[in-house]
Write a protein that holds these residues in place. Structure first.
Motif, mmCIF file in Angstrom:
data_model
loop_
_atom_site.group_PDB
_atom_site.id
_atom_site.type_symbol
_atom_site.label_atom_id
_atom_site.label_comp_id
_atom_site.label_asym_id
_atom_site.label_seq_id
_atom_site.Cartn_x
_atom_site.Cartn_y
_atom_site.Cartn_z
ATOM 1 N N LEU A 28 33.353 -5.270 23.017
ATOM 2 C CA LEU A 28 32.965 -3.909 22.658
ATOM 3 C C LEU A 28 32.141 -3.309 23.789
ATOM 4 C CD1 LEU A 28 31.623 -4.897 19.120
ATOM 5 C CD2 LEU A 28 33.935 -4.057 19.629
ATOM 6 N N LEU A 29 32.366 -2.035 24.061
ATOM 7 C CA LEU A 29 31.613 -1.334 25.096
ATOM 8 C C LEU A 29 31.353 0.094 24.628
ATOM 9 C CD1 LEU A 29 30.410 -1.349 27.965
ATOM 10 C CD2 LEU A 29 32.643 -0.544 28.786
ATOM 11 N N GLY A 30 30.096 0.530 24.690
ATOM 12 C CA GLY A 30 29.793 1.871 24.205
ATOM 13 C C GLY A 30 28.420 2.350 24.614
ATOM 14 N N GLY A 31 27.876 3.240 23.803
ATOM 15 C CA GLY A 31 26.573 3.812 24.085
ATOM 16 C C GLY A 31 26.019 4.527 22.871
ATOM 17 N N SER A 32 24.803 5.016 22.994
ATOM 18 C CA SER A 32 24.152 5.680 21.858
ATOM 19 C C SER A 32 23.150 6.708 22.352
ATOM 20 C CB SER A 32 23.433 4.648 20.975
ATOM 21 O OG SER A 32 22.411 3.985 21.704
ATOM 22 N N VAL A 33 22.808 7.637 21.465
ATOM 23 C CA VAL A 33 21.765 8.626 21.709
ATOM 24 C C VAL A 33 21.027 8.836 20.393
ATOM 25 C CG1 VAL A 33 23.420 10.506 21.320
ATOM 26 C CG2 VAL A 33 21.245 10.982 22.444
ATOM 27 N N PHE A 34 19.687 8.769 20.433
ATOM 28 C CA PHE A 34 18.882 8.894 19.225
ATOM 29 C C PHE A 34 17.627 9.709 19.493
ATOM 30 C CE2 PHE A 34 21.426 5.325 17.829
ATOM 31 C CZ PHE A 34 21.554 5.561 16.467
ATOM 32 N N GLN A 35 17.267 10.530 18.514
ATOM 33 C CA GLN A 35 16.002 11.260 18.504
ATOM 34 C C GLN A 35 15.257 10.880 17.232
ATOM 35 O OE1 GLN A 35 14.574 14.056 20.714
ATOM 36 N NE2 GLN A 35 12.904 13.083 19.599
ATOM 37 N N SER A 36 14.011 10.480 17.376
ATOM 38 C CA SER A 36 13.230 10.020 16.226
ATOM 39 C C SER A 36 11.870 10.695 16.207
ATOM 40 C CB SER A 36 13.031 8.492 16.283
ATOM 41 O OG SER A 36 14.260 7.817 16.436
ATOM 42 N N ARG A 37 11.332 10.860 15.002
ATOM 43 C CA ARG A 37 9.967 11.371 14.824
ATOM 44 C C ARG A 37 9.302 10.601 13.696
ATOM 45 N NH1 ARG A 37 8.613 17.638 14.433
ATOM 46 N NH2 ARG A 37 8.632 17.284 16.688
ATOM 47 N N ILE A 38 8.087 10.145 13.954
ATOM 48 C CA ILE A 38 7.270 9.455 12.957
ATOM 49 C C ILE A 38 6.000 10.270 12.762
ATOM 50 C CG2 ILE A 38 6.124 7.303 12.325
ATOM 51 C CD1 ILE A 38 7.922 5.938 14.464
ATOM 52 N N ARG A 39 5.696 10.586 11.508
ATOM 53 C CA ARG A 39 4.532 11.431 11.227
ATOM 54 C C ARG A 39 3.728 10.838 10.080
ATOM 55 N NH1 ARG A 39 2.755 16.593 12.143
ATOM 56 N NH2 ARG A 39 1.491 17.518 10.479
ATOM 57 N N SER A 40 2.406 10.802 10.267
ATOM 58 C CA SER A 40 1.509 10.326 9.220
ATOM 59 C C SER A 40 0.305 11.250 9.176
ATOM 60 C CB SER A 40 1.068 8.888 9.511
ATOM 61 O OG SER A 40 0.119 8.457 8.557
ATOM 62 N N ASP A 41 0.081 11.907 8.048
ATOM 63 C CA ASP A 41 -1.004 12.870 7.937
ATOM 64 C C ASP A 41 -2.362 12.221 7.722
ATOM 65 O OD1 ASP A 41 0.801 14.952 8.216
ATOM 66 O OD2 ASP A 41 1.199 15.034 6.061
ATOM 67 N N SER A 42 -2.367 10.969 7.320
ATOM 68 C CA SER A 42 -3.626 10.291 7.021
ATOM 69 C C SER A 42 -3.789 9.063 7.908
ATOM 70 C CB SER A 42 -3.655 9.870 5.545
ATOM 71 O OG SER A 42 -4.770 9.041 5.288
ATOM 72 N N THR A 43 -5.006 8.828 8.378
ATOM 73 C CA THR A 43 -5.286 7.630 9.177
ATOM 74 C C THR A 43 -5.471 6.394 8.290
ATOM 75 O OG1 THR A 43 -7.651 8.131 9.134
ATOM 76 C CG2 THR A 43 -6.375 8.966 11.015
ATOM 77 N N LEU A 44 -5.499 6.587 6.976
ATOM 78 C CA LEU A 44 -5.700 5.453 6.069
ATOM 79 C C LEU A 44 -4.529 4.478 6.130
ATOM 80 C CD1 LEU A 44 -7.162 7.295 2.934
ATOM 81 C CD2 LEU A 44 -8.403 5.987 4.662
ATOM 82 N N ILE A 61 0.855 -1.180 0.000
ATOM 83 C CA ILE A 61 0.000 0.000 0.000
ATOM 84 C C ILE A 61 0.892 1.231 0.000
ATOM 85 C CG2 ILE A 61 -1.756 1.287 1.281
ATOM 86 C CD1 ILE A 61 -2.680 -1.351 2.480
ATOM 87 N N ARG A 62 0.647 2.161 -0.883
ATOM 88 C CA ARG A 62 1.461 3.368 -0.953
ATOM 89 C C ARG A 62 1.140 4.280 0.228
ATOM 90 N NH1 ARG A 62 6.195 5.227 -1.807
ATOM 91 N NH2 ARG A 62 6.251 7.436 -2.366
ATOM 92 N N ALA A 63 2.163 4.660 0.982
ATOM 93 C CA ALA A 63 2.010 5.546 2.135
ATOM 94 C C ALA A 63 2.854 6.790 1.894
ATOM 95 C CB ALA A 63 2.424 4.836 3.418
ATOM 96 N N SER A 64 2.422 7.624 0.948
ATOM 97 C CA SER A 64 3.203 8.791 0.551
ATOM 98 C C SER A 64 3.231 9.870 1.618
ATOM 99 C CB SER A 64 2.646 9.367 -0.751
ATOM 100 O OG SER A 64 1.275 9.714 -0.598
ATOM 101 N N ASP A 65 2.300 9.823 2.580
ATOM 102 C CA ASP A 65 2.217 10.856 3.611
ATOM 103 C C ASP A 65 3.115 10.578 4.809
ATOM 104 O OD1 ASP A 65 0.199 8.677 4.000
ATOM 105 O OD2 ASP A 65 0.041 9.657 5.958
ATOM 106 N N VAL A 66 3.673 9.397 4.900
ATOM 107 C CA VAL A 66 4.464 9.020 6.068
ATOM 108 C C VAL A 66 5.862 9.632 5.982
ATOM 109 C CG1 VAL A 66 5.510 7.118 7.345
ATOM 110 C CG2 VAL A 66 3.202 6.878 6.409
ATOM 111 N N GLN A 67 6.274 10.288 7.051
ATOM 112 C CA GLN A 67 7.603 10.883 7.144
ATOM 113 C C GLN A 67 8.283 10.400 8.419
ATOM 114 O OE1 GLN A 67 7.680 15.138 6.887
ATOM 115 N NE2 GLN A 67 9.857 15.299 7.350
ATOM 116 N N ILE A 68 9.519 9.933 8.269
ATOM 117 C CA ILE A 68 10.302 9.463 9.412
ATOM 118 C C ILE A 68 11.619 10.227 9.446
ATOM 119 C CG2 ILE A 68 11.391 7.502 10.551
ATOM 120 C CD1 ILE A 68 9.455 5.655 9.152
ATOM 121 N N THR A 69 11.904 10.830 10.580
ATOM 122 C CA THR A 69 13.134 11.577 10.781
ATOM 123 C C THR A 69 13.888 10.976 11.956
ATOM 124 O OG1 THR A 69 12.076 13.601 10.001
ATOM 125 C CG2 THR A 69 14.130 13.849 11.219
ATOM 126 N N GLN A 70 15.172 10.763 11.771
ATOM 127 C CA GLN A 70 15.977 10.210 12.850
ATOM 128 C C GLN A 70 17.382 10.786 12.791
ATOM 129 O OE1 GLN A 70 16.294 5.845 14.483
ATOM 130 N NE2 GLN A 70 17.756 5.994 12.827
#
Length: 347
Positions: free
Chosen positions: A203-219, A160-169
């Protein structure tokens, strides 16, 4: 410092959706990891010559074919719900670069005719930087994707085409490599030296992440409870192990895995104001290839998988990474134009 300035300019001028996500803490954390990596490249670390050897040639040209990605998968607890994935449709990237002594430069570009034209186009900006020093490995992600194909787990042939979905990370992952005098990430993943005897290291380390998921349509029904936008900030620690198998002196197969435990909230300013959630995080990495006297070829894949939402209803996960085929040709001489570069840059 030039690399840090470049990354800053990219975030300010190219990725406008990320502006609202940037926090002082995460920016300083990323800069700190970069400074560690740049310091490591300038230092002279001892190696065990029975396990690792440098190449005699000081100048090399490398070409690559790669595919970068940022995808989403959602798994429901209820068997009546259908698990699905959001998969981008981006072109294959063609890359070119060179290395002279300690100086390396490379770039790549995705030509639109190399994408799958039978599926909808994904608009994306994907800056990934994977730095392999002697003692440290640093991974940076600055990604913004819009336009996906929604594929159900029980029907992978249709989408299914989900052209409205935007993911930023955006974020960073760093780790310290133990047993680094015998075990080389550089030999397996950027082909800049040769591992001549099998070895591995913790290996020993760590991480930090910021994410955003956006969908303009409930379809498209990307998020539970018909949410149209979801933000997640998380930071944590990780540990793991890496190993390189050397076969008949020239062939190699390498793999590593880190497992992390992150704590997070909707945004960094919500820490202490709401209940912190605990998220698992996996970062597998693998490569295989061949080292000759004056050339090398290798294929590598890395996939950073983080959970961004966990509830009784569903679990939402983001997976980002790169699949790349690289060929390196080394030369005993170099173009004379490189002699105009300042010596402190080369060192």
């Amino acid at each position: 410092m030039a690399l840090i300035q470049y990354a800053g300019n990219v975030m300010r001028n190219t990725i406008s959706p990320m502006k609202t996500l940037i926090s002082n803490f995460s920016a300083r954390f990323i800069s700190f990891l970069l400074l560690i990596g740049l310091y490591q490249s300038a230092s002279i670390a001892q190696i065990d010559s029975l396990y690792i050897v440098p190449f005699e040639q000081k100048f090399s040209i490398q070409t690559s074919v790669s595919s970068k990605f940022l995808s989403l998968s959602q798994e429901y607890e209820a068997k009546s719900m259908r698990n699905f994935s959001l998969v981008p449709n981006t072109p294959v990237n063609i890359g070119l670069g060179f290395t002279w002594k300690n100086l390396s430069m490379s770039g790549s570009y995705g030509f639109q005719f190399l994408r799958d034209k039978s599926k909808g186009r994904t608009k994306s900006f994907d800056f990934q930087y994977h730095y392999y020093a002697r003692k440290f490995v640093i991974d940076l992600f600055l990604q913004n994707y819009r336009g996906y194909n929604k594929v159900y787990e029980d029907d992978e042939e249709n989408y299914i085409r989900a052209s409205d979905v935007q993911i930023t990370q955006y974020g960073a992952h760093g780790m310290y490599v133990f047993n680094n005098k015998k075990f080389s990430y550089k030999a397996a993943y950027n082909l800049s030296e040769k591992q001549i005897k099998s070895a591995g290291g913790f290996l020993l380390g760590g991480s930090v992440f910021q994410s955003r998921i956006r969908s303009d349509s409930t379809l498209t029904a990307v998020l539970p409870n018909n949410q149209k936008q979801f933000d997640n900030f998380q930071v944590g620690v990780s540990g793991g192990y890496g190993y390189t198998w050397v076969i008949k002196k020239h062939y190699f197969v390498a793999g590593s895995m880190t497992v992390g435990v992150n704590v997070g909230a909707e945004r960094i300013d919500r820490f202490g104001k709401q209940k912190l959630e605990v998220y698992p995080n996996l970062f597998p990495r693998a490569s295989a290839g061949y080292h000759a006297h004056d050339w090398s070829i290798g294929v590598s894949v890395l996939a950073n998988r983080i959970s961004v939402q966990m509830s009784e209803e569903a679990s939402t996960m983001l997976t980002s990474g790169t699949l790349q085929l690289t060929f390196v040709k080394r030369f005993n001489s170099h173009p004379k134009i490189l002699n105009i570069l300042p010596k402190n840059i080369i060192k």
